[in-house]
Design an enzyme around this catalytic site. Structure first.
Site, PDB file in Angstrom:
ATOM      1  N   HIS A  94       0.834  -1.208   0.000  1.00 19.78           N
ATOM      2  CA  HIS A  94       0.000   0.000   0.000  1.00 19.78           C
ATOM      3  C   HIS A  94       0.870   1.261   0.000  1.00 19.78           C
ATOM      4  O   HIS A  94       2.045   1.193  -0.380  1.00 19.78           O
ATOM      5  CB  HIS A  94      -1.000  -0.051   1.159  1.00 19.78           C
ATOM      6  CG  HIS A  94      -1.642  -1.409   1.290  1.00 19.78           C
ATOM      7  ND1 HIS A  94      -2.646  -1.833   0.468  1.00 19.78           N
ATOM      8  CD2 HIS A  94      -1.352  -2.460   2.112  1.00 19.78           C
ATOM      9  CE1 HIS A  94      -2.985  -3.084   0.781  1.00 19.78           C
ATOM     10  NE2 HIS A  94      -2.216  -3.485   1.768  1.00 19.78           N
ATOM     11  N   GLU A 131      -1.892   0.168   8.132  1.00 20.61           N
ATOM     12  CA  GLU A 131      -1.049  -0.889   7.576  1.00 20.61           C
ATOM     13  C   GLU A 131       0.083  -0.286   6.744  1.00 20.61           C
ATOM     14  O   GLU A 131       1.226  -0.754   6.799  1.00 20.61           O
ATOM     15  CB  GLU A 131      -1.890  -1.833   6.704  1.00 20.61           C
ATOM     16  CG  GLU A 131      -1.074  -2.972   6.094  1.00 20.61           C
ATOM     17  CD  GLU A 131      -1.857  -3.760   5.066  1.00 20.61           C
ATOM     18  OE1 GLU A 131      -3.043  -3.441   4.840  1.00 20.61           O
ATOM     19  OE2 GLU A 131      -1.265  -4.690   4.476  1.00 20.61           O
ATOM     20  N   HIS A 186       3.010  -6.903   4.427  1.00 17.77           N
ATOM     21  CA  HIS A 186       1.626  -6.532   4.741  1.00 17.77           C
ATOM     22  C   HIS A 186       1.287  -6.905   6.178  1.00 17.77           C
ATOM     23  O   HIS A 186       2.029  -7.631   6.850  1.00 17.77           O
ATOM     24  CB  HIS A 186       0.661  -7.275   3.805  1.00 17.77           C
ATOM     25  CG  HIS A 186       0.750  -6.833   2.382  1.00 17.77           C
ATOM     26  ND1 HIS A 186      -0.085  -5.892   1.834  1.00 17.77           N
ATOM     27  CD2 HIS A 186       1.622  -7.191   1.400  1.00 17.77           C
ATOM     28  CE1 HIS A 186       0.249  -5.698   0.563  1.00 17.77           C
ATOM     29  NE2 HIS A 186       1.286  -6.468   0.268  1.00 17.77           N
ATOM     30  N   GLU A 268       2.013 -11.611   5.611  1.00 17.55           N
ATOM     31  CA  GLU A 268       1.027 -10.910   6.435  1.00 17.55           C
ATOM     32  C   GLU A 268       1.525 -11.094   7.866  1.00 17.55           C
ATOM     33  O   GLU A 268       1.450 -12.178   8.431  1.00 17.55           O
ATOM     34  CB  GLU A 268      -0.368 -11.523   6.266  1.00 17.55           C
ATOM     35  CG  GLU A 268      -0.933 -11.438   4.859  1.00 17.55           C
ATOM     36  CD  GLU A 268      -1.536 -10.068   4.536  1.00 17.55           C
ATOM     37  OE1 GLU A 268      -1.476  -9.171   5.394  1.00 17.55           O
ATOM     38  OE2 GLU A 268      -2.057  -9.907   3.427  1.00 17.55           O
TER      39      GLU A 268
HETATM   40 ZN    ZN Z   1      -1.917  -5.289   2.700  1.00 20.84          ZN
END
Ligand code: ZN
Length: 304
Positions: A94, A131, A186, A268
């Protein structure tokens, strides 16, 4: 004949001082140029402000764009110099500014077997820690450790772009850099009670611009080593909601994996929407452990 030998003493002194001054300028300029060429691509290093709680995690692909240097001798990521000659691309998922560019990031891009949004805003903790801020922070910590071990580190973004890059460009940056290993960073946005980390491996996808046949095997090796080292460094358990306790998942819907031609995985690091995971993700000491685990996993993969 050497200059200055026939000059009176004070002229000789002045000449010497001029030579020294010129040398200082030349050395200083050289150092500046080296610093520029090894920098982050010119972006300010600090853009990590929290974003509001927004969209649930929708993973996007990974590509990269800015370079790493060789400074910050801080490392605990591996023996010094063990990654000399290796290129590692880190894709901080992101972008803190994506939330201000909804239209641009919703543009559809080709991920081989589908079309998908250019990029997404990412998730955040319930208290608003974004995030996109998390991924940049851990990426920078890992970069320091990887560089200290001798690697060249390339970022896909460093909070220095108005938005994105799009997932297809995130992949292209890794490909163009001929990365020996690429990692998209992430944190997830799942329900409370869902805890732990997982690593996402590329599925075999051969469709349009996507062909992962040559990277499925090495990416799995990278992912396994990453999961093992991440677990050891952070003390976190593998996800209790994805991967049946292995900490590994395989996906075919991520442009950043589908379009990669270099070994690549996503991680993640935890679930931002779970209060216990969030307490870890918002703790700088835990993020340093996460960066160490990531560095050790990549080092394992690149040196065995
Ligand atoms: Zn993400």
């Amino acid at each position: 004949m050497s200059n200055g030998s026939t000059l009176p003493p004070h002229r000789r002194l002045r000449g010497t001082l001029l030579v020294i001054a010129a040398a200082v300028v030349v050395v200083g300029l050289g150092g500046w140029l080296v610093w520029r060429s090894s920098g982050d691509g010119g972006g300010p290093p600090g853009a990590g402000q929290p974003a509001p709680s927004r969209s649930a995690e929708k993973e996007t692909g990974g590509t990269a764009g800015s370079g790493g240097g060789s400074h910050d001798p801080a490392g605990k990521g591996g023996p010094r110099g063990s990654l000399k000659g290796k290129v590692v691309v880190i894709d901080p998922g992101h972008n803190p500014h994506n939330r201000d560019h909804g239209q641009e990031i919703s543009r559809q891009v080709d991920i081989g077997n589908d079309r998908k949004e250019c990029d997404t805003t990412g998730t955040s903790t319930n208290d608003g820690y974004a995030e996109a801020s998390f991924t940049l922070d851990v990426a920078r910590r890992a970069r320091t450790l990887l560089q200290d071990a001798g690697a060249k580190v390339v970022f896909t973004q460093n909070g220095d772009r108005p938005y994105g890059p799009c997932v297809d460009e995130r992949a292209a940056i890794g490909n163009k850099a001929h990365a020996d290993a690429a990692l998209s960073l992430h944190a997830d946005g799942s329900g409370a009670g869902n805890r732990g980390f997982h690593v996402i491996l590329p599925a075999r996808v051969t469709d349009g611009p996507a062909d992962t046949a040559s990277i499925v095997g090495p990416s799995k090796q990278l992912g396994k080593r990453l999961a093992g080292r991440f677990r050891a460094a952070t003390g976190s358990a593998p996800s209790n909601y994805i991967g049946r306790g292995t900490g590994l998942d395989v996906r075919s819907d991520l442009g950043g994996l589908n379009l990669s031609t270099v070994p690549k995985v996503f991680i993640e690091c935890g679930n931002m929407r779970d209060p216990k995971d969030a307490a870890q993700l918002t703790d700088p000491r835990w993020r340093q452990k996460a960066a160490r685990g990531i560095t050790e996993g990549i080092t394992d993969f690149l040196t065995h």
